[in-house]
Structures are given as structure tokens and as C-alpha cells.
Motif scaffolding. Structure first.
Motif, PDB file in Angstrom:
ATOM      1  N   ALA A  79      -3.696  -1.698 -30.726  1.00  0.00           N
ATOM      2  CA  ALA A  79      -4.184  -0.503 -31.414  1.00  0.00           C
ATOM      3  C   ALA A  79      -3.241   0.681 -31.190  1.00  0.00           C
ATOM      4  CB  ALA A  79      -5.587  -0.157 -30.937  1.00  0.00           C
ATOM      5  N   HIS A  80      -2.492   0.667 -30.097  1.00  0.00           N
ATOM      6  CA  HIS A  80      -1.597   1.787 -29.798  1.00  0.00           C
ATOM      7  C   HIS A  80      -0.130   1.430 -29.994  1.00  0.00           C
ATOM      8  CE1 HIS A  80      -5.375   3.033 -27.912  1.00  0.00           C
ATOM      9  NE2 HIS A  80      -4.966   4.237 -28.233  1.00  0.00           N
ATOM     10  N   PHE A  81       0.120   0.272 -30.620  1.00  0.00           N
ATOM     11  CA  PHE A  81       1.491  -0.222 -30.784  1.00  0.00           C
ATOM     12  C   PHE A  81       2.319   0.755 -31.631  1.00  0.00           C
ATOM     13  CE2 PHE A  81       4.968  -2.824 -32.269  1.00  0.00           C
ATOM     14  CZ  PHE A  81       5.225  -3.669 -31.204  1.00  0.00           C
ATOM     15  N   THR A  93      13.188  -6.939 -27.950  1.00  0.00           N
ATOM     16  CA  THR A  93      12.035  -6.819 -27.062  1.00  0.00           C
ATOM     17  C   THR A  93      11.168  -5.651 -27.521  1.00  0.00           C
ATOM     18  OG1 THR A  93      13.317  -5.383 -25.596  1.00  0.00           O
ATOM     19  CG2 THR A  93      13.166  -7.708 -24.977  1.00  0.00           C
ATOM     20  N   SER A  94       9.933  -5.695 -27.094  1.00  0.00           N
ATOM     21  CA  SER A  94       9.074  -4.533 -27.241  1.00  0.00           C
ATOM     22  C   SER A  94       8.560  -4.171 -25.864  1.00  0.00           C
ATOM     23  CB  SER A  94       7.908  -4.836 -28.165  1.00  0.00           C
ATOM     24  OG  SER A  94       7.012  -3.741 -28.131  1.00  0.00           O
ATOM     25  N   ARG A  95       8.573  -2.876 -25.559  1.00  0.00           N
ATOM     26  CA  ARG A  95       8.034  -2.500 -24.262  1.00  0.00           C
ATOM     27  C   ARG A  95       6.590  -2.065 -24.448  1.00  0.00           C
ATOM     28  NH1 ARG A  95       8.254   3.222 -23.525  1.00  0.00           N
ATOM     29  NH2 ARG A  95       9.029   4.096 -25.472  1.00  0.00           N
ATOM     30  N   ILE A  96       5.782  -2.305 -23.447  1.00  0.00           N
ATOM     31  CA  ILE A  96       4.452  -1.709 -23.368  1.00  0.00           C
ATOM     32  C   ILE A  96       4.597  -0.592 -22.335  1.00  0.00           C
ATOM     33  CG2 ILE A  96       2.013  -2.075 -22.818  1.00  0.00           C
ATOM     34  CD1 ILE A  96       2.892  -3.689 -25.241  1.00  0.00           C
ATOM     35  N   PRO A  97       4.531   0.661 -22.773  1.00  0.00           N
ATOM     36  CA  PRO A  97       4.816   1.767 -21.847  1.00  0.00           C
ATOM     37  C   PRO A  97       3.638   2.056 -20.915  1.00  0.00           C
ATOM     38  CG  PRO A  97       4.195   2.639 -23.976  1.00  0.00           C
ATOM     39  CD  PRO A  97       4.158   1.138 -24.104  1.00  0.00           C
ATOM     40  N   GLN A  98       3.893   2.841 -19.885  1.00  0.00           N
ATOM     41  CA  GLN A  98       2.803   3.228 -18.977  1.00  0.00           C
ATOM     42  C   GLN A  98       1.912   4.294 -19.597  1.00  0.00           C
ATOM     43  OE1 GLN A  98       3.693   4.277 -14.908  1.00  0.00           O
ATOM     44  NE2 GLN A  98       4.925   2.431 -14.687  1.00  0.00           N
ATOM     45  N   HIS A  99       2.472   5.006 -20.568  1.00  0.00           N
ATOM     46  CA  HIS A  99       1.700   6.097 -21.182  1.00  0.00           C
ATOM     47  C   HIS A  99       2.188   6.358 -22.604  1.00  0.00           C
ATOM     48  CE1 HIS A  99       0.940  10.584 -21.783  1.00  0.00           C
ATOM     49  NE2 HIS A  99      -0.240  10.007 -21.806  1.00  0.00           N
ATOM     50  N   GLU A 100       1.247   6.572 -23.495  1.00  0.00           N
ATOM     51  CA  GLU A 100       1.574   6.943 -24.870  1.00  0.00           C
ATOM     52  C   GLU A 100       0.549   8.014 -25.258  1.00  0.00           C
ATOM     53  OE1 GLU A 100       4.147   5.278 -26.893  1.00  0.00           O
ATOM     54  OE2 GLU A 100       3.760   7.196 -27.876  1.00  0.00           O
ATOM     55  N   PRO A 101       1.004   9.247 -25.508  1.00  0.00           N
ATOM     56  CA  PRO A 101       0.036  10.308 -25.803  1.00  0.00           C
ATOM     57  C   PRO A 101      -0.870   9.910 -26.968  1.00  0.00           C
ATOM     58  CG  PRO A 101       2.248  11.211 -25.585  1.00  0.00           C
ATOM     59  CD  PRO A 101       2.393   9.719 -25.575  1.00  0.00           C
ATOM     60  N   CYS A 102      -2.172  10.024 -26.779  1.00  0.00           N
ATOM     61  CA  CYS A 102      -3.110   9.622 -27.835  1.00  0.00           C
ATOM     62  C   CYS A 102      -4.455  10.312 -27.659  1.00  0.00           C
ATOM     63  CB  CYS A 102      -3.313   8.110 -27.819  1.00  0.00           C
ATOM     64  SG  CYS A 102      -4.331   7.547 -29.189  1.00  0.00           S
ATOM     65  N   HIS A 141      -3.086   4.638 -21.904  1.00  0.00           N
ATOM     66  CA  HIS A 141      -2.310   3.872 -20.941  1.00  0.00           C
ATOM     67  C   HIS A 141      -2.859   2.456 -20.953  1.00  0.00           C
ATOM     68  CE1 HIS A 141      -5.784   4.049 -18.258  1.00  0.00           C
ATOM     69  NE2 HIS A 141      -5.841   5.345 -18.485  1.00  0.00           N
ATOM     70  N   PRO A 142      -1.984   1.444 -20.622  1.00  0.00           N
ATOM     71  CA  PRO A 142      -2.494   0.065 -20.587  1.00  0.00           C
ATOM     72  C   PRO A 142      -3.496  -0.103 -19.454  1.00  0.00           C
ATOM     73  CG  PRO A 142      -0.220   0.114 -19.832  1.00  0.00           C
ATOM     74  CD  PRO A 142      -0.563   1.498 -20.290  1.00  0.00           C
ATOM     75  N   ARG A 188      -9.051   0.856 -32.575  1.00  0.00           N
ATOM     76  CA  ARG A 188      -9.268  -0.252 -31.645  1.00  0.00           C
ATOM     77  C   ARG A 188     -10.342  -1.215 -32.166  1.00  0.00           C
ATOM     78  NH1 ARG A 188     -10.915  -3.780 -29.546  1.00  0.00           N
ATOM     79  NH2 ARG A 188     -11.167  -4.395 -27.374  1.00  0.00           N
ATOM     80  N   SER A 189     -11.414  -0.669 -32.742  1.00  0.00           N
ATOM     81  CA  SER A 189     -12.520  -1.537 -33.181  1.00  0.00           C
ATOM     82  C   SER A 189     -12.131  -2.341 -34.431  1.00  0.00           C
ATOM     83  CB  SER A 189     -13.783  -0.716 -33.445  1.00  0.00           C
ATOM     84  OG  SER A 189     -13.487   0.356 -34.300  1.00  0.00           O
ATOM     85  N   THR A 190     -11.161  -1.829 -35.187  1.00  0.00           N
ATOM     86  CA  THR A 190     -10.692  -2.563 -36.369  1.00  0.00           C
ATOM     87  C   THR A 190     -10.047  -3.889 -35.966  1.00  0.00           C
ATOM     88  OG1 THR A 190     -10.215  -0.447 -37.399  1.00  0.00           O
ATOM     89  CG2 THR A 190      -9.317  -2.379 -38.480  1.00  0.00           C
ATOM     90  N   ILE A 191      -9.429  -3.898 -34.780  1.00  0.00           N
ATOM     91  CA  ILE A 191      -8.735  -5.109 -34.310  1.00  0.00           C
ATOM     92  C   ILE A 191      -9.727  -6.283 -34.316  1.00  0.00           C
ATOM     93  CG2 ILE A 191      -7.443  -6.145 -32.381  1.00  0.00           C
ATOM     94  CD1 ILE A 191      -5.896  -3.731 -32.955  1.00  0.00           C
ATOM     95  N   ASN A 192     -10.897  -6.069 -33.727  1.00  0.00           N
ATOM     96  CA  ASN A 192     -11.915  -7.128 -33.687  1.00  0.00           C
ATOM     97  C   ASN A 192     -12.336  -7.543 -35.096  1.00  0.00           C
ATOM     98  OD1 ASN A 192     -11.888  -5.817 -31.121  1.00  0.00           O
ATOM     99  ND2 ASN A 192     -13.792  -6.894 -30.625  1.00  0.00           N
TER     100      ASN A 192
END
Ligand SMILES: [Zn+2]
Length: 234
Positions: A70-72, A83-92, A122-123, A158-162
């Protein structure tokens, strides 16, 4: 109860739990089911079709969590290194992040909702920040490229993913319950069958416990078969 009985009781408890708890790995899709799910994505209306395909592929082959999808961001992708990184923080400040912040604040008197919103997204854990190769198959690579051509960031909540996963699963007429987390387990199982070793599998899936990776590998049986063949077919 005497002290000596303790280990036996603990073992029995653990054994009973292992037998009675429903594990995600029971909901793992077979390769055939996964192909049917991907095919079914293309029967959904545009742009749900591509959204569903992107979700199914990066959850079902790379093990991304729904919150991560959802935050990609396209900016997470390194095109040279594939590669794709999953960061520690993404402003949202999406609705999901605000809801999570409100919930977190009720368990933490020292922090205001605003403080917690500022720390999102954050993850799940600090350890979840990681680097994921997406050139494991041409199909996956093209899907990430296609995403980047269309979007800067995943365009849905996020809920759209499901909902997208459910729509694809019901179009594919798959038996059983299909949800984002079982796609993640499907990714783990897929790599275990391909013969990925426990440590890299654990790193990809960011499990805190190596035993989880070993369990997937044991269930796949690939490592056992390979080891036996190396000995007997020489
Ligand atoms: Zn968010």
C-alpha cells in the motif's frame, strides 16, 4: 507439579499448539493455483486488473506485506541493481496510517497521535527495512517496470489490497480463503521449493526466527531430496 515435569509439559503444550493452530502455510497456493490467480487478475476491469496483478506478484513471489504494498513507491526501485528497497520510514498521512497512529496512541501515554502520525509510514519492524531483488523472473521484472510507468506510488488504500486479492481469487474460483498474508506464505514456499537456503529465505521474509525458514524448507522437502541425491547419484 514437580520441577522435573516442566520440560515435558512445555513440550506437550507446544506439540498440542502445533497440531491445533491453523498456520498460514496451510493456506499456501500451489504453483497451479497461483497461475490461475494471476490469469484471473486480467479478467478484472481496468485498472483493477493491473493493481491485482501487481499485488499478487509482489506478495506471492517477493513476500511483501500488504502495508508495504500500500505504501510502495517507484522511488524505492534501483533500476541498475534491479532491487527495490523497503525503507524504514516513508512520510504518509493516509487513513490507514492515521488509524494505526490513533490505536498506537491509546497504548502509549507518552506520545500524542500527531507524534505517531509523524513517524508513519514504517514497516512492521525496524528489521523489515530490506532490499528485494525483483529480477527473479521476467514476468516480475516487467510488472515492476509497468508499475513505474504508471505510478509514482501505489494508488490505493491498505484495505483495497485485500479487496483486489479477494476479487482475483473469486474470479479464479480458488477453493479456500485467499488473502494477502497467504500470498506472502506462498512466496516463502515457492523459494523453499526452489532450494533457497534458510538464511537468505529468512532475510527475504524478515522472520525473527530462523526456525520459520527451516520449517518451510522442511515442508518443501527439496533440501532433503537434494542432499540425498548428492550422496547417492555420484
Ligand atoms: Zn500511510
Amino acid at each position: 507439579m514437580s520441577h522435573h515435569n516442566q520440560p515435558a509439559t512445555e513440550w506437550a503444550d507446544r506439540h498440542r499448539r502445533a497440531l491445533t493452530t491453523r498456520h498460514t502455510h496451510e493456506d499456501v497456493l500451489t504453483d497451479r493455483e497461483f497461475e490461475l490467480l494471476l490469469e484471473a487478475c486480467s479478467t478484472l476491469t481496468e485498472p483493477h486488473d493491473f493493481e491485482a496483478r501487481f499485488i499478487c506478484l509482489i506478495a506471492g513471489r517477493l513476500g511483501l506485506q500488504a502495508g508495504e504494498i500500500a505504501h510502495f513507491q517507484t522511488a524505492w526501485v534501483n533500476w541498475n541493481r534491479r532491487t527495490s528497497r523497503i525503507p524504514q520510514h516513508e512520510p504518509c498521512r493516509c487513513g490507514y496510517c492515521k488509524r494505526q497512529a490513533r490505536q498506537e496512541a491509546t497504548h502509549n501515554d507518552d506520545l500524542s497521535v500527531e507524534d505517531i502520525v509523524a513517524s508513519r509510514w514504517h514497516p512492521k519492524t525496524v528489521a523489515s527495512a530490506r532490499l528485494i531483488p525483483f529480477d527473479l523472473s521476467l514476468r516480475l521484472e516487467l510488472c515492476v517496470e509497468c508499475f513505474a510507468n504508471r505510478y509514482d506510488a501505489f494508488p490505493r488504500s491498505r484495505s483495497t489490497i485485500n479487496r483486489r486479492v479477494q476479487a482475483a481469487a473469486s474470479a479464479a474460483d480458488l477453493p479456500g480463503h485467499v488473502y494477502p498474508h497467504c500470498l506472502r506464505a506462498t512466496a516463502a514456499s515457492y523459494h523453499a521449493y526452489k532450494g533457497v537456503a534458510p538464511v537468505p529465505l529468512q532475510a527475504l521474509m524478515v522472520w525473527s526466527d530462523l526456525a520459520t525458514a527451516q520449517k518451510y524448507i522442511r515442508i518443501s522437502g527439496t533440501a532433503t531430496a537434494d542432499a540425498l541425491r548428492r550422496v547417492h547419484h555420484r
